[in-house]
Write a protein that holds these residues in place. Structure first.
Motif, short mmCIF file in Angstrom:
data_model
loop_
_atom_site.label_atom_id
_atom_site.label_comp_id
_atom_site.label_asym_id
_atom_site.label_seq_id
_atom_site.Cartn_x
_atom_site.Cartn_y
_atom_site.Cartn_z
N LYS A 36 82.72 26.64 6.29
CA LYS A 36 82.28 27.70 5.38
C LYS A 36 81.94 28.93 6.23
N ALA A 37 82.68 30.01 6.02
CA ALA A 37 82.47 31.23 6.79
C ALA A 37 81.62 32.23 5.99
N THR A 38 80.99 33.15 6.72
CA THR A 38 80.20 34.22 6.13
C THR A 38 80.56 35.53 6.82
N ASP A 39 80.04 36.63 6.30
CA ASP A 39 80.25 37.92 6.96
C ASP A 39 79.76 37.85 8.41
N GLN A 40 78.68 37.09 8.65
CA GLN A 40 78.06 37.04 9.97
C GLN A 40 78.89 36.25 10.98
N ASN A 41 79.57 35.17 10.54
CA ASN A 41 80.26 34.33 11.53
C ASN A 41 81.79 34.37 11.42
N PHE A 42 82.33 35.18 10.51
CA PHE A 42 83.78 35.15 10.26
C PHE A 42 84.60 35.46 11.51
N SER A 43 84.23 36.51 12.24
CA SER A 43 85.03 36.87 13.42
C SER A 43 84.97 35.78 14.48
N ASN A 44 83.82 35.10 14.62
CA ASN A 44 83.72 33.99 15.58
C ASN A 44 84.58 32.81 15.13
N GLU A 45 84.57 32.52 13.83
CA GLU A 45 85.31 31.37 13.30
C GLU A 45 86.83 31.57 13.39
N THR A 46 87.28 32.82 13.39
CA THR A 46 88.72 33.10 13.42
C THR A 46 89.20 33.58 14.78
N ALA A 47 88.33 33.57 15.79
CA ALA A 47 88.64 34.18 17.08
C ALA A 47 89.67 33.42 17.91
N GLU A 48 89.69 32.10 17.82
CA GLU A 48 90.55 31.32 18.71
C GLU A 48 91.54 30.46 17.95
N GLY A 49 92.77 30.45 18.45
CA GLY A 49 93.81 29.59 17.88
C GLY A 49 94.28 30.06 16.52
N LEU A 50 94.85 29.11 15.78
CA LEU A 50 95.40 29.39 14.45
C LEU A 50 94.35 29.02 13.41
N VAL A 51 94.01 29.99 12.54
CA VAL A 51 92.98 29.77 11.52
C VAL A 51 93.50 30.27 10.18
N LEU A 52 93.44 29.40 9.17
CA LEU A 52 93.81 29.77 7.81
C LEU A 52 92.52 30.05 7.05
N ALA A 53 92.34 31.32 6.64
CA ALA A 53 91.12 31.72 5.93
C ALA A 53 91.41 31.83 4.44
N ASP A 54 90.63 31.10 3.65
CA ASP A 54 90.75 31.09 2.20
C ASP A 54 89.66 31.99 1.62
N PHE A 55 90.07 33.12 1.05
CA PHE A 55 89.14 34.02 0.38
C PHE A 55 89.10 33.59 -1.08
N TRP A 56 87.93 33.16 -1.56
CA TRP A 56 87.82 32.52 -2.87
C TRP A 56 86.49 32.88 -3.53
N ALA A 57 86.30 32.41 -4.77
CA ALA A 57 85.03 32.52 -5.48
C ALA A 57 84.87 31.30 -6.39
N PRO A 58 83.64 30.87 -6.65
CA PRO A 58 83.40 29.67 -7.45
C PRO A 58 83.94 29.77 -8.89
N VAL A 108 89.09 27.85 7.20
CA VAL A 108 87.77 28.37 6.84
C VAL A 108 87.83 28.93 5.43
N LYS A 109 86.70 28.82 4.72
CA LYS A 109 86.61 29.35 3.36
C LYS A 109 85.54 30.44 3.34
N LEU A 110 85.86 31.56 2.70
CA LEU A 110 84.92 32.66 2.60
C LEU A 110 84.74 33.02 1.13
N ASP A 111 83.53 32.86 0.61
CA ASP A 111 83.19 33.22 -0.77
C ASP A 111 83.11 34.75 -0.85
N VAL A 112 84.05 35.36 -1.59
CA VAL A 112 84.12 36.82 -1.62
C VAL A 112 82.94 37.46 -2.34
N ASP A 113 82.31 36.73 -3.26
CA ASP A 113 81.13 37.27 -3.96
C ASP A 113 79.95 37.42 -3.01
N GLU A 114 79.80 36.46 -2.10
CA GLU A 114 78.67 36.46 -1.17
C GLU A 114 78.97 37.24 0.12
#
Length: 104
Positions: free
Chosen positions: A5-27, A53-59
């Motif tokens: 679960k990614a947030t604005d605070q940790n997103f760049s760290n979570e996607t920094a290395e290797g191949l990362v698929l980020a899912d931008f979603w909302a409940p 990684v999943k990022l809740d766009v509302d939050e």
């Protein structure tokens, strides 16, 4: 590897290395709920190639805005911190696997 679960605070760290698929979603998003089990399957089958990684766009509106996410679900594939591919809307597992394999 479990889906992160990614947030604005940790997103760049979570996607920094290797191949990362980020899912931008909302409940509240129907297609987002449909794609969740597909991502779980993908994670169990391709965890050696890609981190999910999943990022809740509302939050986390700052990160969603930074990457121009206007519709959800939006899936952005990052390679070493840089976006390399993007798909919008529900995608079958095969299409997402092809997307990952194309950049692996």
């Amino acid at each position: 590897m479990a889906i992160v679960k990614a947030t604005d605070q940790n997103f760049s760290n979570e996607t920094a290395e290797g191949l990362v698929l980020a899912d931008f979603w909302a409940p509240w998003c129907g297609p987002c709920k449909m794609i969740a089990p597909v991502l779980e399957e993908l994670d169990s089958e391709l965890s050696d190639k890609v981190k999910i990684v999943k990022l809740d766009v509302d939050e986390n509106q700052e990160t969603a805005g930074k990457y121009g996410v206007m519709s959800i679900p939006t899936l952005i594939l990052f390679k070493n911190g840089e976006p390399v591919d993007k798909v919008i809307g529900f995608q079958p597992k095969e299409a997402l696997a092809d997307l990952v394999n194309k950049h692996a």
